[in-house]
Design an enzyme around this catalytic site. Sequence first.
Site, mmCIF file in Angstrom:
data_model
loop_
_atom_site.group_PDB
_atom_site.id
_atom_site.type_symbol
_atom_site.label_atom_id
_atom_site.label_comp_id
_atom_site.label_asym_id
_atom_site.label_seq_id
_atom_site.Cartn_x
_atom_site.Cartn_y
_atom_site.Cartn_z
ATOM 1 N N GLU A 197 -6.569 3.357 -5.925
ATOM 2 C CA GLU A 197 -7.867 3.365 -5.248
ATOM 3 C C GLU A 197 -8.640 4.590 -5.719
ATOM 4 O O GLU A 197 -8.202 5.723 -5.489
ATOM 5 C CB GLU A 197 -7.701 3.434 -3.722
ATOM 6 C CG GLU A 197 -9.046 3.326 -3.013
ATOM 7 C CD GLU A 197 -9.073 3.898 -1.595
ATOM 8 O OE1 GLU A 197 -9.959 3.521 -0.835
ATOM 9 O OE2 GLU A 197 -8.216 4.738 -1.260
ATOM 10 N N ASP A 205 -3.271 4.570 -2.255
ATOM 11 C CA ASP A 205 -4.394 5.036 -1.449
ATOM 12 C C ASP A 205 -4.959 6.350 -2.011
ATOM 13 O O ASP A 205 -4.200 7.250 -2.369
ATOM 14 C CB ASP A 205 -3.865 5.266 -0.019
ATOM 15 C CG ASP A 205 -4.958 5.453 1.003
ATOM 16 O OD1 ASP A 205 -5.771 4.539 1.169
ATOM 17 O OD2 ASP A 205 -4.982 6.519 1.649
ATOM 18 N N HIS A 247 -11.262 -3.483 3.055
ATOM 19 C CA HIS A 247 -11.230 -3.186 4.491
ATOM 20 C C HIS A 247 -12.043 -1.944 4.856
ATOM 21 O O HIS A 247 -12.035 -1.526 6.010
ATOM 22 C CB HIS A 247 -9.780 -2.998 4.925
ATOM 23 C CG HIS A 247 -9.139 -1.824 4.255
ATOM 24 N ND1 HIS A 247 -8.905 -1.779 2.897
ATOM 25 C CD2 HIS A 247 -8.725 -0.631 4.727
ATOM 26 C CE1 HIS A 247 -8.375 -0.616 2.586
ATOM 27 N NE2 HIS A 247 -8.257 0.107 3.675
ATOM 28 N N ASP A 248 -12.693 -1.332 3.875
ATOM 29 C CA ASP A 248 -13.500 -0.141 4.142
ATOM 30 C C ASP A 248 -15.001 -0.377 3.977
ATOM 31 O O ASP A 248 -15.798 0.511 4.314
ATOM 32 C CB ASP A 248 -13.108 0.989 3.178
ATOM 33 C CG ASP A 248 -11.679 1.468 3.396
ATOM 34 O OD1 ASP A 248 -11.239 1.512 4.565
ATOM 35 O OD2 ASP A 248 -11.003 1.787 2.398
ATOM 36 N N ASP A 300 0.860 -1.172 0.000
ATOM 37 C CA ASP A 300 0.000 0.000 0.000
ATOM 38 C C ASP A 300 0.906 1.234 0.000
ATOM 39 O O ASP A 300 1.832 1.317 0.809
ATOM 40 C CB ASP A 300 -0.852 -0.019 1.277
ATOM 41 C CG ASP A 300 -2.268 0.444 1.045
ATOM 42 O OD1 ASP A 300 -2.422 1.556 0.531
ATOM 43 O OD2 ASP A 300 -3.206 -0.290 1.387
#
Length: 530
Positions: free
Chosen positions: A266, A203, A327-328, A101
Site C-alpha cells: 500500500e 499496510d 476501504h479507505d 493484510d
Amino acid sequence: MNIAATVWWQAGTIYQIYPRSFQDANGDGIGDLTGIIGRLPYLTRLGVDAIWLSPIFPSPMADFGYDISDYIGIDPIFGTSADFDALVAAAHGQRLKLILDLVPNHTSDQHPWFLESRGSRDNPKRDWYIWRDPKPDGSAPNNWMSEFGGSAWQFDDATGQYYYHAFLDKQPDLNWRNPEVRHAIYEVMRFWLRRGVDGFRVDVIWHLIKDGEFRDNPVNPNFNAGRPPHEAVLTLHSADQPEVQEVVAEMRRVVDEFDDRVLIGEVYLPVERLVAYYGKDLSGANLPFNFALLSAPWNAREIAALIDRYEQALPLGAWPNWVLGNHDRPRVASRVGAAQARVAAMLLLTLRGTPTLYYGDEIGMRQVAIPAERVQDPFEKNVPGIGVGRDGCRTPMQWGATDNAGFTSGEPWLPLADDFATDNAAAFASDPHSILSLYVKLIDLRKHTLELVFGDYVPLQTAGDVLAYLRVYDGRALLVALNFSSEAASMHVEGEGGEIALTTELDRRGENVSGVLELRGNEGVIVRLR
Ligand code: GLC
C-alpha cells in the site's frame, strides 16, 4: 502463450473483502470467516482469482483490525484458527488465492511487545518502538502529525518519554531500524505463508522507516483549512525514506522463500515515487498499489494523462496494477455516478496490469451517509464533519432483498444502504444487463483474451470526452473506447474496422464497426479489430 499457465497475480483479478461487512454467519452483526466461506461460490461465479482480506487478527478494534495485538491469531469476532484453515482449504479448493493484510508499521498499544516496551526505559523491547525525550519545554520531539489528527507523539507518564504513532495513539509505530523487529515480523510472514496463504498486502509500507534524526517536517504551503489537519505539514522526513527499500526487498525475499506468492504494497505517493517500490532490479514489491484512479478528476483527458504518466514511469519489466476503490476511499459509484461506474469497470478491466476490485463495487454499491450516532471510524470521530469518514464505504454487502440484505440475522454493525431491496447481488445476478453482469463479462473476457492481459497499451487520439486505446498482442488488437460524457460521441476507427465484443450496456455484441464508431452517452465499447 496460455493465460492459465502464467503468473496468477499478473493474469488474475484480485477482490478485496472487508471481513466485518462481507457476510455474518453467527448473527452478531459483524462479518466472519465462516460467512466468507459460504460466499466463495459467488466469487468464483464473478470470476475473480484471488481474495485479499483486510485484517482478521486479534485486535481491540480501535482502527478495526489495523491495530493488531497478536499477529498470529484470529480475532474471535471473525472466528477461530480452525475456521481460518477451513477458509484456506475452501478457497484453494475453488481455485481462489488468499492474500492477507500485513500491518507491520504499528501494533496495537495492547500488543505484548508494546506493553513490555512501555514498561521501563531499560526493557529489552524498549527500542522495538520509537521513544524520544520531550523538548526542554516538555513539548513533543518534533512537528510530525498523526494521520488521524493531532500530534503524532504521545507522552507516557510512567517513563517520561514520548512514543511515535503515525495513526492513532493506540497504534504505536514499530522501530524498523531495529533488526529484532524485522526478524519478528518476517517470522510472522513465514507463519502465514506456511499456513498456505498466497501473499500479503502490506499496510502503509512507505511509512516503515522514518528519518534517523527526526527532523521537523516542512510546512505544507498549499494547505487549506477544509483538509484534514495532518496535511498541514508534508511527510518529507516521516515517510518514504530511502532506507525503506531495503526493508521492502527483505520482505520480498521472505515471500520468495515460498513458491508462487505475491507481495503487494500500500503506497500513496505520486507515481514517480511509487515506482521505486518495485525495488532495484525489481527486487521489491511485485505490485505497489497504483491508486491514481482513486483521486483522478473523472474525464477522458485527465485519465489518459495519468495512464501515460504511469506507463512511462514503470521500470522495465515491472508489472502494472490498477485500483478503483478500497476501504479507505469513497465508493467509485458515488464518486463518478452510476452510469460512469460501468465505464470505470470497463476501464479497470481493460487496462494493462492487475485489477483489484473492492467488494460491492461489482454491484454498484454507493457511499452510505452515516448518521452521527452510528459513526464507527476513528478518523471521523477525531476529525469530524469534513468528510474524511470511512464508514460510508464499509457498509454491509448487499446480497439480497431480505432482512439486512442477507448480510446478518442480527443488528448490522453499520447501517445498510437504503437501496438494498433493489440493488443487490441476487437481483443483479438474474438481470443480464446489470452492472454485476457487466463485471462478470469483463472479467471473463479478460481471462480469455491475451491482448487484454499481455497486450501493449497504445493510446489513441480522440475528440471530446472519449478515452480510447488499443491493447495489442501478437499482431491482434482490441479497441477500447470509453465515453466519459453523458452526450453521444463518435470516433474514427482506422483500418478494416472490427466487431463489437462487449459494451457497458451489454448489447450491440457482434455489431460491425467500420470507419466510425458511435458511442452513446456514458457508453464504453470493446471492439475486436480485424
Ligand atoms: C492503511 C489502512 C487504513 C488504516 C491505516 C492505519 O492506510 O488501509 O485502513 O487505518 O493504514 O493502519
